[in-house]
Write an enzyme that holds these catalytic residues in place. Structure first.
Site, PDB file in Angstrom:
ATOM      1  N   LYS A 218      10.282   3.742   2.615  1.00 26.28           N
ATOM      2  CA  LYS A 218      10.544   4.984   2.287  1.00 26.28           C
ATOM      3  C   LYS A 218      10.993   5.371   1.396  1.00 26.28           C
ATOM      4  CE  LYS A 218       9.565   7.339   5.804  1.00 26.28           C
ATOM      5  NZ  LYS A 218       9.549   7.562   7.035  1.00 26.28           N
TER       6      LYS A 218
ATOM      7  N   CYS B  28      27.341  43.207 -16.491  1.00 20.43           N
ATOM      8  CA  CYS B  28      26.594  41.285 -16.557  1.00 20.43           C
ATOM      9  C   CYS B  28      27.815  41.041 -15.244  1.00 20.43           C
ATOM     10  CB  CYS B  28      27.593  40.941 -17.540  1.00 20.43           C
ATOM     11  SG  CYS B  28      27.374  39.681 -18.202  1.00 20.43           S
TER      12      CYS B  28
ATOM     13  N   GLU C 209       1.130  -1.050  -0.396  1.00 21.72           N
ATOM     14  CA  GLU C 209       0.318  -0.021  -0.128  1.00 21.72           C
ATOM     15  C   GLU C 209       1.003   1.372   0.098  1.00 21.72           C
ATOM     16  OE1 GLU C 209      -2.145  -0.348   3.875  1.00 21.72           O
ATOM     17  OE2 GLU C 209      -2.567  -2.227   3.257  1.00 21.72           O
TER      18      GLU C 209
ATOM     19  N   CYS D  79      30.176  39.220 -24.840  1.00 24.95           N
ATOM     20  CA  CYS D  79      29.768  38.775 -23.351  1.00 24.95           C
ATOM     21  C   CYS D  79      31.071  36.750 -23.178  1.00 24.95           C
ATOM     22  CB  CYS D  79      27.931  38.922 -23.637  1.00 24.95           C
ATOM     23  SG  CYS D  79      28.782  38.150 -21.422  1.00 24.95           S
TER      24      CYS D  79
ATOM     25  N   CYS E  55      31.092  40.305 -18.177  1.00 24.67           N
ATOM     26  CA  CYS E  55      31.371  40.778 -19.113  1.00 24.67           C
ATOM     27  C   CYS E  55      31.365  42.192 -18.712  1.00 24.67           C
ATOM     28  CB  CYS E  55      31.190  40.491 -20.567  1.00 24.67           C
ATOM     29  SG  CYS E  55      29.804  41.472 -20.580  1.00 24.67           S
TER      30      CYS E  55
ATOM     31  N   ASP F 159       1.027  10.220   3.734  1.00 19.99           N
ATOM     32  CA  ASP F 159       2.094  11.305   4.300  1.00 19.99           C
ATOM     33  C   ASP F 159       1.173  11.906   5.262  1.00 19.99           C
ATOM     34  OD1 ASP F 159       3.897  12.479   5.769  1.00 19.99           O
ATOM     35  OD2 ASP F 159       4.425  13.603   3.928  1.00 19.99           O
TER      36      ASP F 159
ATOM     37  N   LYS G 297       2.538   4.466   1.739  1.00 18.63           N
ATOM     38  CA  LYS G 297       2.169   4.815   2.685  1.00 18.63           C
ATOM     39  C   LYS G 297       1.585   6.618   2.838  1.00 18.63           C
ATOM     40  CE  LYS G 297       5.347   5.565   7.172  1.00 18.63           C
ATOM     41  NZ  LYS G 297       5.207   6.825   7.612  1.00 18.63           N
TER      42      LYS G 297
ATOM     43  N   CYS H  83      22.256  40.534 -19.859  1.00 16.85           N
ATOM     44  CA  CYS H  83      23.202  41.377 -20.859  1.00 16.85           C
ATOM     45  C   CYS H  83      23.029  41.685 -21.605  1.00 16.85           C
ATOM     46  CB  CYS H  83      24.019  39.923 -20.272  1.00 16.85           C
ATOM     47  SG  CYS H  83      26.039  40.620 -20.884  1.00 16.85           S
TER      48      CYS H  83
ATOM     49  N   TYR I  19      -8.117   7.981   3.744  1.00 18.48           N
ATOM     50  CA  TYR I  19      -8.616   6.620   3.621  1.00 18.48           C
ATOM     51  C   TYR I  19      -8.182   6.203   4.228  1.00 18.48           C
ATOM     52  CZ  TYR I  19      -7.986   8.641  -1.005  1.00 18.48           C
ATOM     53  OH  TYR I  19      -8.292   9.128  -2.167  1.00 18.48           O
TER      54      TYR I  19
HETATM   55  S1  IVH Z   1      -0.392   0.217   9.053  1.00 19.37           S
HETATM   56  C1  IVH Z   1       1.039  -1.942  12.803  1.00 19.37           C
HETATM   57  N1  IVH Z   1      -0.785   1.346   6.473  1.00 19.37           N
HETATM   58  O1  IVH Z   1       2.041   5.153   9.485  1.00 19.37           O
HETATM   59  C2  IVH Z   1       0.431  -1.304  11.860  1.00 19.37           C
HETATM   60  N2  IVH Z   1       0.283   2.654   8.131  1.00 19.37           N
HETATM   61  O2  IVH Z   1       4.271   4.705  11.605  1.00 19.37           O
HETATM   62  C3  IVH Z   1      -0.197   1.015  11.407  1.00 19.37           C
HETATM   63  N3  IVH Z   1       0.740   5.056   7.224  1.00 19.37           N
HETATM   64  O3  IVH Z   1       1.357   6.979  11.473  1.00 19.37           O
HETATM   65  C4  IVH Z   1       0.334   1.031  10.531  1.00 19.37           C
HETATM   66  N4  IVH Z   1       0.038   4.791   5.577  1.00 19.37           N
HETATM   67  O4  IVH Z   1      -0.630   6.545   9.996  1.00 19.37           O
HETATM   68  C5  IVH Z   1      -0.346   1.331   8.071  1.00 19.37           C
HETATM   69  N5  IVH Z   1      -0.819   2.059   4.453  1.00 19.37           N
HETATM   70  C6  IVH Z   1      -0.441   2.488   6.060  1.00 19.37           C
HETATM   71  C7  IVH Z   1      -0.207   3.935   6.386  1.00 19.37           C
HETATM   72  C8  IVH Z   1       0.453   3.982   7.284  1.00 19.37           C
HETATM   73  C9  IVH Z   1       0.964   5.858   6.492  1.00 19.37           C
HETATM   74  C10 IVH Z   1       0.989   5.553   8.619  1.00 19.37           C
HETATM   75  C11 IVH Z   1       1.200   5.781   9.716  1.00 19.37           C
HETATM   76  C12 IVH Z   1       1.843   6.088  11.366  1.00 19.37           C
HETATM   77  C13 IVH Z   1       2.478   5.755  10.249  1.00 19.37           C
HETATM   78  C14 IVH Z   1       2.948   4.307  11.115  1.00 19.37           C
END
Ligand code: IVH
Length: 670
Positions: free
Chosen positions: A315, A409, A115, A433, A412, A119, A117, A427, A225
């Site tokens: 990451k 410039c 999935e 130049c 030059c 932000d 991650k 310039c 989400y």
């Molecule tokens: S699962 C026990 N899935 O990452 C596992 N976390 O360090 C629980 N986060 O602040 C987390 N996307 O909000 C999971 N697809 C995702 C995520 C996710 C972002 C964030 C979560 C938490 C941090 C965990």
């Protein structure tokens, strides 16, 4: 007062419809009615509820903002702790994770749920008997803040589960986000009001969710989400991916970017594929998360300290980093444009070490007020050139100065001028130049111009600085002996370069015109000029009015061409180049025949033709006054299709554009 049965029924119907539309919009990402229609339903419901307050229920879609502003948030203890994830920064750490999982589970190949991650901000939503009861931030993982009133304003979060028999208790975990587009919009608004801008979508989402007044949160356009649950959902679900499917059924948005993959190869493929699309996603992500898909496997692996053993966050290299501006240099380009460039304390960002970042132009530096000594945020996303995003004013040392673009410039010493309608200052010395001369030489030698292989930046630098070469014509006087004395120039490479220069003498008129570096004359205009006039002398003699007979040459371009040839220095260099032996097959000026069926028509070529190459076909069309474009649109007159045509063919069919084969084209040209 009793409410007529029909009114109560209408209220219920409106609620059901609005919820259904929310579901289509936020969860399925497929709205079925226009926004205006949705607003109309919403207003009707609001009006009925105003007239009949006894019909209002807490889960009504109108009740997203109900609560009064708070003085402070209450604390909430999470029923199931909200744990963190271990991070992996390199492929090796992912390989090691997979090995540990395989060994612990005794499996040769493990299926993972991959999935994005997100932000944003982690939140936990508790539904009691199907209704949203509490929403809390993660806090320290055990206790968070009660932000229920604010979470209720987020339309992507259902106030009520879509289930006829909802569970007594359900804790949904997920991320509150601000979409990139909404973030840009919010910052525009903040700017307009003279208020502080947010640094990034995550900060904006956090700031918006932690408002004590939910009415402010409502204006901030947050989304949500889901990516899991607190305690497991009762029932027959065996995989994490099924849990997410179930959450979708219950009314939660789950990203379509999720995928079940196999083994470490599957993980790394997913990482790279999503990484490549990172910039195009509507929300920011800082990596991907891998979870063992099998729930029994997750259980068996369990947790170590505060993180699961069954999951890891892989990451992306940070796209933004902070560093210090050590200086602001001003570079001079081929057309004399002055570009301020920040010299930075080296910083690792977007996977590379960055030491310079463009500041674009004077106005940009002032808009962002970037000063020498400032700590700044630098961004390098994908292959994009590094950029200074903003300065951190709080960290500004004492006695800094606003940036001032030099009036002379830096290379030059000639005057710098900025015309009113331009963002860039230039310039005024032209080819006198050295900076412009170097860039002009590099352009002259570039691949699409005279294509002199081996004449790179370092070499041009030395040639100009040692005054060996002043104009492109001087290149043709270079000998092996003269070159071999330069730094990093062995006799062999000197020989290769002289040979490349010699070869470049046989060129085309179009390349030659392009190589001259006339302002506003790119490759395509150079080609048109060559075709229309047939010789450099005739172009040089043409006045602005005659020049404008060439397709796509308007007053501005005509003016730069005429101005270029009016300059005696330029005429002299051209004379020297021709005298040195630069030559091109002279073509008679083409008198185009406006009665040709090709004249003024737009063609698109697709697929391989049986006899003509792509270049030949293009040339023939252009020779008859036709235009060749790269993509099919309503403006296209003909699509010429060969073997294995692609999407352009389909598009032509769709738009009803006339399709020709090679024979058909030749007949038109005849
Ligand atoms: S699962 C026990 N899935 O990452 C596992 N976390 O360090 C629980 N986060 O602040 C987390 N996307 O909000 C999971 N697809 C995702 C995520 C996710 C972002 C964030 C979560 C938490 C941090 C965990």
């Amino acid at each position: 007062m009793a409410v007529a049965h029909s009114i109560a029924a209408r209220v219920n119907q409106l609620r059901a419809d609005i919820e259904q539309h929310n579901y289509h919009y936020y969860v399925l990402d497929q709205p079925v009615i226009p926004d205006a229609e949705y607003d109309r339903l919403f207003q009707e419901l609001q009006q009925l509820e105003q007239r009949y307050p006894q019909l209002v229920t807490p889960d009504s879609p109108t009740q997203r903002v109900g609560a009064a502003p708070l003085l402070e948030f209450a604390q909430v203890t999470h029923r199931t702790p909200m744990l963190s994830l271990n991070n992996a920064f390199e492929d090796a750490a992912v390989t090691a994770f997979d090995r540990r999982v395989r060994e612990a589970l005794g499996q040769a190949l493990v299926e993972y749920a991959a999935e994005p991650k997100f932000d944003g901000l982690a939140v936990s939503l508790t539904y009691a008997k199907g209704l949203l009861a509490t929403g809390a931030t993660r806090g320290d993982g055990y206790t968070g803040e009660d932000v229920t009133a604010n979470l209720r304003t987020i339309r992507a979060i259902p106030l009520k589960l879509r289930a006829t028999h909802p569970p007594d208790l359900l804790e949904v975990r997920g991320e509150v986000l601000m979409l990139k587009a909404d973030f840009e919009q919010l910052n525009r608004t903040q700017r307009g009001r003279g208020e502080r801008e947010f640094a990034n979508p995550r900060n904006a989402a956090a700031g918006s969710l932690r408002q004590l007044d939910p009415r402010i949160t409502l204006t901030r356009r947050l989304t949500f989400y889901a990516y899991g649950t607190g305690a497991p959902i009762a029932g027959k679900l065996r995989r994490h991916s099924q849990v997410l499917d179930r959450l979708v059924e219950l009314g939660f948005p789950v990203t379509a970017e999720r995928q079940a993959v196999s083994g470490v190869a599957g993980l790394l493929d997913y990482y790279r594929a999503l990484g490549a699309r990172r910039e195009q996603l509507p929300f920011e992500i800082d990596g991907v998360v891998y979870k063992v898909n099998d729930l029994a496997g997750q259980n068996a692996l369990g947790f170590v300290s505060r993180a699961p053993r069954f999951a890891v966050a892989h990451k992306f290299p940070a796209a933004e980093a902070t560093t210090v501006v050590e200086g602001i240099d001003v570079q001079v380009g081929r057309t004399g444009a002055l570009t301020p460039v920040a010299r930075l304390q080296p910083v690792f960002v977007g996977g590379v070490t960055v030491t310079n970042a463009t500041l674009h132009n004077e106005d940009e530096v002032h808009r962002k007020d970037i000063r020498v000594g400032d700590t700044v945020v630098v961004r390098r996303a994908g292959d994009v050139i590094p950029e200074v995003v903003r300065t951190l004013e709080a960290k500004r040392p004492a006695r800094t100065h606003r940036f001032v673009l030099p009036v002379r410039c830096p290379v030059c010493g000639s005057a710098v001028r900025r015309s009113e309608d331009e963002a860039v200052a230039r310039c005024t010395a032209g080819l006198f130049c050295p900076a412009q001369r170097k860039q002009a030489l590099l352009h002259f030698a570039s691949r699409r111009a005279l294509d002199i292989e081996g004449l790179g930046e370092k070499l041009v630098e030395q040639l100009v600085d040692n005054q060996v070469v002043r104009t492109p014509a001087d290149l043709y006087k270079l000998g092996i002996a003269g070159l071999a004395g330069l730094e990093r120039m062995a006799e062999k490479s000197a020989g290769n370069l002289v040979a490349a220069i010699e070869r470049s003498k046989h060129t085309t008129l179009a390349r030659f015109i392009y190589a001259l570096g006339i302002r506003n004359v790119g490759e395509s205009t150079a080609r048109d000029l060559a075709r229309r006039f047939g010789s450099i002398e005739r172009i040089a003699a043409a006045d602005a009015e005659t020049l404008q007979q060439v397709p796509d040459v308007g007053p501005v371009v005509a003016h730069s061409i005429a101005g270029f040839f009016a300059e005696p220095h330029n005429r002299k260099v051209i004379g020297q180049l021709l005298a040195a032996g630069v030559s091109f097959a002279e073509t008679a000026p083409r008198q185009l025949d406006p009665s040709s069926p090709v004249y003024g028509k737009t063609f698109v070529l697709t697929g391989a033709l049986p006899h003509l190459t792509r270049d030949e076909a293009q040339q023939k069309i252009r020779d008859h006054g036709g235009k060749v474009s790269g993509s099919v649109s309503k403006q296209t007159d003909y699509v010429v299709a060969g073997a294995d045509p692609g999407g352009k063919y389909a598009k032509a069919l769709e738009l009803g554009v006339t399709i020709l084969d090679e024979a058909g084209l030749l007949k038109l040209l005849d």
